[in-house]
Write an enzyme that holds these catalytic residues in place. Structure first.
Site, mmCIF file in Angstrom:
data_model
loop_
_atom_site.group_PDB
_atom_site.id
_atom_site.type_symbol
_atom_site.label_atom_id
_atom_site.label_comp_id
_atom_site.label_asym_id
_atom_site.label_seq_id
_atom_site.Cartn_x
_atom_site.Cartn_y
_atom_site.Cartn_z
ATOM 1 N N GLU A 65 74.497 38.130 78.351
ATOM 2 C CA GLU A 65 73.910 37.446 77.189
ATOM 3 C C GLU A 65 73.841 35.953 77.475
ATOM 4 O OE1 GLU A 65 75.020 38.538 73.190
ATOM 5 O OE2 GLU A 65 74.169 36.664 72.409
ATOM 6 N N GLU A 90 77.429 30.122 77.811
ATOM 7 C CA GLU A 90 77.184 29.249 76.657
ATOM 8 C C GLU A 90 77.887 27.916 76.929
ATOM 9 O OE1 GLU A 90 75.534 29.349 73.426
ATOM 10 O OE2 GLU A 90 76.247 27.301 73.685
ATOM 11 N N ASP A 117 75.917 26.413 81.875
ATOM 12 C CA ASP A 117 74.488 26.679 81.894
ATOM 13 C C ASP A 117 74.209 28.087 82.431
ATOM 14 O OD1 ASP A 117 71.720 26.620 82.469
ATOM 15 O OD2 ASP A 117 71.808 24.446 82.747
ATOM 16 N N ASP A 139 67.219 27.956 71.810
ATOM 17 C CA ASP A 139 66.744 26.716 71.165
ATOM 18 C C ASP A 139 65.222 26.671 71.242
ATOM 19 O OD1 ASP A 139 69.300 25.711 70.509
ATOM 20 O OD2 ASP A 139 69.589 25.121 72.592
ATOM 21 N N LYS A 143 58.562 21.039 69.187
ATOM 22 C CA LYS A 143 57.589 19.972 69.437
ATOM 23 C C LYS A 143 56.939 20.163 70.811
ATOM 24 C CE LYS A 143 59.783 16.504 66.591
ATOM 25 N NZ LYS A 143 60.820 15.479 66.574
ATOM 26 N N ASP A 175 62.448 33.302 66.194
ATOM 27 C CA ASP A 175 61.718 33.253 64.931
ATOM 28 C C ASP A 175 60.741 32.073 64.941
ATOM 29 O OD1 ASP A 175 63.652 31.282 64.680
ATOM 30 O OD2 ASP A 175 64.580 32.108 62.877
ATOM 31 N N THR A 213 72.632 37.794 64.479
ATOM 32 C CA THR A 213 73.335 36.592 64.940
ATOM 33 C C THR A 213 73.347 35.538 63.832
ATOM 34 O OG1 THR A 213 71.451 35.347 65.829
ATOM 35 C CG2 THR A 213 72.379 37.049 67.256
ATOM 36 N N ARG A 214 74.222 34.585 64.053
ATOM 37 C CA ARG A 214 74.378 33.491 63.087
ATOM 38 C C ARG A 214 73.112 32.664 62.955
ATOM 39 N NH1 ARG A 214 79.554 31.413 61.781
ATOM 40 N NH2 ARG A 214 79.369 29.157 61.706
ATOM 41 N N TYR A 215 72.547 32.346 64.109
ATOM 42 C CA TYR A 215 71.349 31.518 64.090
ATOM 43 C C TYR A 215 70.205 32.270 63.401
ATOM 44 C CZ TYR A 215 67.609 28.463 65.576
ATOM 45 O OH TYR A 215 66.532 27.610 65.575
#
Ligand SMILES: C[S@@+](CC[C@H](N)C(=O)[O-])C[C@H]1O[C@@H](n2cnc3c(N)ncnc32)[C@H](O)[C@@H]1O
Length: 234
Positions: A65, A90, A117, A139, A143, A175, A213-215
């Site tokens: 993961e 992570e 990383d 992430d 932009k 998302d 997941t939390r995000y």
């Protein structure tokens, strides 16, 4: 915060967060070294060797993961799938501390962690050594000028194709609609993965084996979560 970690890669985003509690600090000092994935040369890491190799109780599959955040998905999968040894990467210390709590409380012996990383961990993995990989809500860098910071880039897809076994499954979720369509296009362009969706619900609905997941729960994106499941071609 921007943290240079490797001559080839730059990490964008947070590497530390709120101060850790005493118990979290204790786990970082004692449990993390026990289950940390040691650094090594490129293409040298056989992930199942991290789990006791030949023992009959050792995991038979190696899962990965990338960017596990608070670790709820990784720990949930580890609890449901004892036959899998799950590697997680992570850089965010608070996230690592949260996963360590879940590992300790759940008595999860099938988790190994790299605080750092994921691109370096993947580079270290041997060819065709991973049975399943998850990249969940990375992430988004919405932009245009920040898109280069996204994890899913052609070079990284090529590295994933290298380390995944024929028939191995890759799940990408986001998302953000632009990230979903670009990731799908990039993975298809690589040519070594087959998108398994046959109908819209296959990517619009949460897969049955998914752990929220939390995000994901924060609903920060510009669309409903999209789940793209791929199989590494033989
Ligand atoms: C938006 S969060 C999502 C976390 C988690 N997957 C979830 O769904 O709750 C993205 C995570 O990816 C991590 N991340 C960013 N760049 C990374 C990298 N190069 N390697 C590993 N993780 C990374 C971040 O620290 C962050 O925890």
């Amino acid at each position: 915060m921007t943290e240079p970690t490797h001559p080839k890669h730059r990490l964008y985003g947070r590497a530390a967060g709120k101060p850790l509690s005493k118990r979290q600090t204790g786990r970082i000092e004692t449990l993390l070294p026990e289950i940390s994935i040691p650094e090594g040369g490129p293409h040298s890491l056989q992930p199942l060797a991290l789990f006791g190799g030949q023992s009959p109780m050792a995991p038979r599959e190696a899962w990965l993961e990338i960017g596990f955040g608070g670790g709820e998905h990784l720990a949930g999968q580890a609890a449901k799938n004892p036959e899998a040894g799950i590697l997680g990467a992570e850089p965010f210390l608070e996230g690592v501390a949260k996963l360590l709590t879940l590992v300790e409380e759940g008595g999860l012996g099938n988790v190994r962690i790299r605080r750092g990383d994921a691109r370096e961990l993947v580079e270290q993995l041997a060819d065709r050594s991973i049975d399943r990989a998850f990249i969940l809500f990375p992430d988004p860098w919405p932009k245009t000028r920040h898109r280069k910071r996204r994890l899913i880039q052609p070079d990284f897809i090529a590295e994933l194709a290298r380390v995944m076994k024929p028939g191995a499954r890759l799940r990408f979720a986001t998302d953000w609609s632009d990230y979903a369509s670009r990731a799908l296009a990039d993975v298809r362009r690589d040519g070594r993965f087959e998108w398994t969706a046959e109908r819209a619900d296959d990517w619009r609905q949460s897969p049955l084996d998914h752990v929220t997941t939390r995000y994901q729960q924060k609903r920060l994106g510009d669309c409903e979560p999209v789940f793209l499941d791929f199989v590494r071609r033989g």
